[in-house]
Scaffold this motif. Sequence first.
Motif, PDB file in Angstrom:
ATOM      1  N   ASP A 265       0.856  -1.184   0.000  1.00  0.00           N
ATOM      2  CA  ASP A 265       0.000   0.000   0.000  1.00  0.00           C
ATOM      3  C   ASP A 265       0.896   1.240   0.000  1.00  0.00           C
ATOM      4  OD1 ASP A 265      -2.468   1.128  -0.194  1.00  0.00           O
ATOM      5  OD2 ASP A 265      -3.210   0.410   1.720  1.00  0.00           O
ATOM      6  N   GLY A 266       0.294   2.410  -0.211  1.00  0.00           N
ATOM      7  CA  GLY A 266       1.034   3.667  -0.111  1.00  0.00           C
ATOM      8  C   GLY A 266       2.118   3.791  -1.180  1.00  0.00           C
ATOM      9  N   GLU A 267       3.216   4.487  -0.835  1.00  0.00           N
ATOM     10  CA  GLU A 267       4.277   4.769  -1.814  1.00  0.00           C
ATOM     11  C   GLU A 267       4.884   3.494  -2.386  1.00  0.00           C
ATOM     12  OE1 GLU A 267       4.944   7.545  -3.229  1.00  0.00           O
ATOM     13  OE2 GLU A 267       3.556   8.650  -1.937  1.00  0.00           O
ATOM     14  N   LEU A 268       5.043   2.481  -1.529  1.00  0.00           N
ATOM     15  CA  LEU A 268       5.630   1.227  -2.026  1.00  0.00           C
ATOM     16  C   LEU A 268       4.731   0.601  -3.093  1.00  0.00           C
ATOM     17  CD1 LEU A 268       7.978  -0.717  -1.831  1.00  0.00           C
ATOM     18  CD2 LEU A 268       6.862  -1.845   0.106  1.00  0.00           C
ATOM     19  N   SER A 269       3.434   0.685  -2.875  1.00  0.00           N
ATOM     20  CA  SER A 269       2.482   0.139  -3.845  1.00  0.00           C
ATOM     21  C   SER A 269       2.566   0.878  -5.180  1.00  0.00           C
ATOM     22  CB  SER A 269       1.070   0.228  -3.262  1.00  0.00           C
ATOM     23  OG  SER A 269       0.158  -0.445  -4.069  1.00  0.00           O
TER      24      SER A 269
ATOM     25  N   ARG B 175      -7.312   1.426  -5.838  1.00  0.00           N
ATOM     26  CA  ARG B 175      -5.971   2.030  -5.753  1.00  0.00           C
ATOM     27  C   ARG B 175      -4.995   1.303  -6.677  1.00  0.00           C
ATOM     28  NH1 ARG B 175      -7.403   1.899  -0.366  1.00  0.00           N
ATOM     29  NH2 ARG B 175      -5.911   0.325   0.364  1.00  0.00           N
ATOM     30  N   LEU B 176      -5.076  -0.025  -6.684  1.00  0.00           N
ATOM     31  CA  LEU B 176      -4.148  -0.798  -7.529  1.00  0.00           C
ATOM     32  C   LEU B 176      -4.369  -0.470  -8.997  1.00  0.00           C
ATOM     33  CD1 LEU B 176      -4.286  -4.231  -5.659  1.00  0.00           C
ATOM     34  CD2 LEU B 176      -2.464  -2.517  -5.567  1.00  0.00           C
ATOM     35  N   LYS B 177      -5.629  -0.330  -9.403  1.00  0.00           N
ATOM     36  CA  LYS B 177      -5.909   0.005 -10.807  1.00  0.00           C
ATOM     37  C   LYS B 177      -5.342   1.388 -11.147  1.00  0.00           C
ATOM     38  CE  LYS B 177      -9.854  -1.684 -12.714  1.00  0.00           C
ATOM     39  NZ  LYS B 177     -11.278  -2.060 -12.822  1.00  0.00           N
ATOM     40  N   ASP B 178      -5.450   2.309 -10.190  1.00  0.00           N
ATOM     41  CA  ASP B 178      -4.889   3.654 -10.398  1.00  0.00           C
ATOM     42  C   ASP B 178      -3.375   3.596 -10.573  1.00  0.00           C
ATOM     43  OD1 ASP B 178      -7.233   4.917 -10.223  1.00  0.00           O
ATOM     44  OD2 ASP B 178      -6.917   5.769  -8.205  1.00  0.00           O
ATOM     45  N   TYR B 179      -2.721   2.758  -9.780  1.00  0.00           N
ATOM     46  CA  TYR B 179      -1.254   2.716  -9.797  1.00  0.00           C
ATOM     47  C   TYR B 179      -0.705   1.868 -10.949  1.00  0.00           C
ATOM     48  CZ  TYR B 179      -1.806   4.002  -4.782  1.00  0.00           C
ATOM     49  OH  TYR B 179      -2.145   4.586  -3.593  1.00  0.00           O
ATOM     50  N   SER B 180      -1.560   1.007 -11.523  1.00  0.00           N
ATOM     51  CA  SER B 180      -1.072  -0.066 -12.399  1.00  0.00           C
ATOM     52  C   SER B 180      -0.299   0.406 -13.620  1.00  0.00           C
ATOM     53  CB  SER B 180      -2.251  -0.929 -12.840  1.00  0.00           C
ATOM     54  OG  SER B 180      -1.852  -1.804 -13.847  1.00  0.00           O
TER      55      SER B 180
ATOM     56  N   GLU C 191      18.265  -2.187  -8.809  1.00  0.00           N
ATOM     57  CA  GLU C 191      17.216  -1.786  -7.866  1.00  0.00           C
ATOM     58  C   GLU C 191      16.199  -0.917  -8.595  1.00  0.00           C
ATOM     59  OE1 GLU C 191      19.714   0.247  -4.986  1.00  0.00           O
ATOM     60  OE2 GLU C 191      19.274   2.187  -5.932  1.00  0.00           O
ATOM     61  N   TYR C 192      15.058  -0.730  -7.958  1.00  0.00           N
ATOM     62  CA  TYR C 192      14.016   0.176  -8.468  1.00  0.00           C
ATOM     63  C   TYR C 192      13.696   1.164  -7.355  1.00  0.00           C
ATOM     64  CZ  TYR C 192      13.337  -3.482 -11.963  1.00  0.00           C
ATOM     65  OH  TYR C 192      13.536  -4.401 -12.966  1.00  0.00           O
ATOM     66  N   SER C 193      13.607   2.465  -7.691  1.00  0.00           N
ATOM     67  CA  SER C 193      13.369   3.484  -6.664  1.00  0.00           C
ATOM     68  C   SER C 193      12.325   4.481  -7.115  1.00  0.00           C
ATOM     69  CB  SER C 193      14.637   4.304  -6.409  1.00  0.00           C
ATOM     70  OG  SER C 193      15.614   3.506  -5.847  1.00  0.00           O
ATOM     71  N   SER C 194      11.600   4.994  -6.135  1.00  0.00           N
ATOM     72  CA  SER C 194      10.690   6.115  -6.379  1.00  0.00           C
ATOM     73  C   SER C 194      10.265   6.689  -5.037  1.00  0.00           C
ATOM     74  CB  SER C 194       9.479   5.605  -7.168  1.00  0.00           C
ATOM     75  OG  SER C 194       8.393   6.446  -7.007  1.00  0.00           O
ATOM     76  N   GLU C 195      10.188   8.016  -4.962  1.00  0.00           N
ATOM     77  CA  GLU C 195       9.686   8.709  -3.758  1.00  0.00           C
ATOM     78  C   GLU C 195      10.316   8.157  -2.475  1.00  0.00           C
ATOM     79  OE1 GLU C 195       7.706  11.333  -3.936  1.00  0.00           O
ATOM     80  OE2 GLU C 195       7.327  11.176  -6.084  1.00  0.00           O
ATOM     81  N   GLY C 196      11.607   7.969  -2.488  1.00  0.00           N
ATOM     82  CA  GLY C 196      12.307   7.544  -1.277  1.00  0.00           C
ATOM     83  C   GLY C 196      12.217   6.062  -0.964  1.00  0.00           C
ATOM     84  N   LYS C 197      11.526   5.292  -1.814  1.00  0.00           N
ATOM     85  CA  LYS C 197      11.447   3.840  -1.597  1.00  0.00           C
ATOM     86  C   LYS C 197      12.359   3.125  -2.597  1.00  0.00           C
ATOM     87  CE  LYS C 197       8.038   3.828   1.395  1.00  0.00           C
ATOM     88  NZ  LYS C 197       8.315   3.638   2.793  1.00  0.00           N
TER      89      LYS C 197
END
Length: 358
Positions: free
Chosen positions: A24-28, A65-70, A332-338
């Motif tokens: 969930d959240g940024e990691l998602s 949320r998952l559909k939004d992020y997909s 690695e993969y990164s985004s928004e501090g994750k």
Amino acid sequence: MSTANYGDMIEVTAPADFHVHLRDGELSKLVTPHVHKGGFYLAYVMPNLVPPITTTEMAVEYKKRLKDYSGSSKVEFLMTLYLSDALHPSDVKNWKAAGIVGVKSYPRGVTTNSDEGIESYDKYDELFKAMEVHGIVLNLHGEIPSDHSKNICVLNAEERFLPILSNLANKYPKLRIVLEHATTAAAVNAVKACGDNVACTITAHHLALTVDDWAGQSFHFCKPVAKFPDDRRALQEAIKSGNKKFFLGSDSAPHPSLSKSTATATSGCAAGVYTSPILLPLVAHLLDSFGAIDRLADFTSNFGRGFYQIPANSDAPKVSVEKVQGVSVQAEYSSEGKTVVPFWANRQIEWQIVNVKE
Ligand SMILES: O=C1C[C@@H](C(=O)O)NC(=O)N1
């Protein structure tokens, strides 16, 4: 074809991952697009968030949320609920229409976010009967908690669970049950011995790893832990034999890289291996390595879809992979501090996605 040559191509219709953690959240936001990146069009989503997904409303919101992020409208998300006292038999009839396909059981304390997990299956008798009637699948994390007074630890926790699987399968013959992420020859045999209501997912990483690979290498630590070389061989043989009870559920389980690499004296590193962004090429590479490349489409699409009764449509996406000299896995993969580190980071895989027809 059992072992491929460079340049060989294989097409898979609508690859389906029947066990994935999307958080969930940024990691998602970081990891959900990786389902599509890894070549997959169906994600069977685990409910072990904090708090766990225990209501229809929570599952429906999570799916949105998952559909939004997909990043792809073509990926289908199938939702599960976390087995707990919050689930009521009288609600089961409404689940299918809400996109809920299964209920996942976590024995308390055996893995990530299982603190709210169960301690007895008997108390869910009414729920399981309602699931039988309404065609909801029961997904089992097949380990019992360690208990040193009974000589139970991570190495035999799955084997000691198997009588529970057989009992459930006999008691609820119309309930479709999946033993998730099997790691042992004993589990393969137990699943084969059950009726057609029982199937089994196998991860990509358990086709590659043994105890030697995670003892001292925290990025290979997951639950259940990888076992002995002959257990790994049994998983490979189950796929090679073309038995439709065995299909892919990646258990791709991203954790921030610090939680994987840092352990303290009181808490170990997080359990989970992250395979989503490289999944179809990785599975092709592994199947090819043990002479089962001709099973790729069955293992990654047909058998799981068959058991779940979710066939691919005639206009479903098709993904082709090709055998190549070697492609490096991203570090690695990164985004928004994750930041997440994929399985086999910096290693070479001999298969890559070369064509996608959507
Ligand atoms: O059962 C599980 C859960 C998963 C996670 O991180 O959620 N990680 C694992 O290694 N196994």
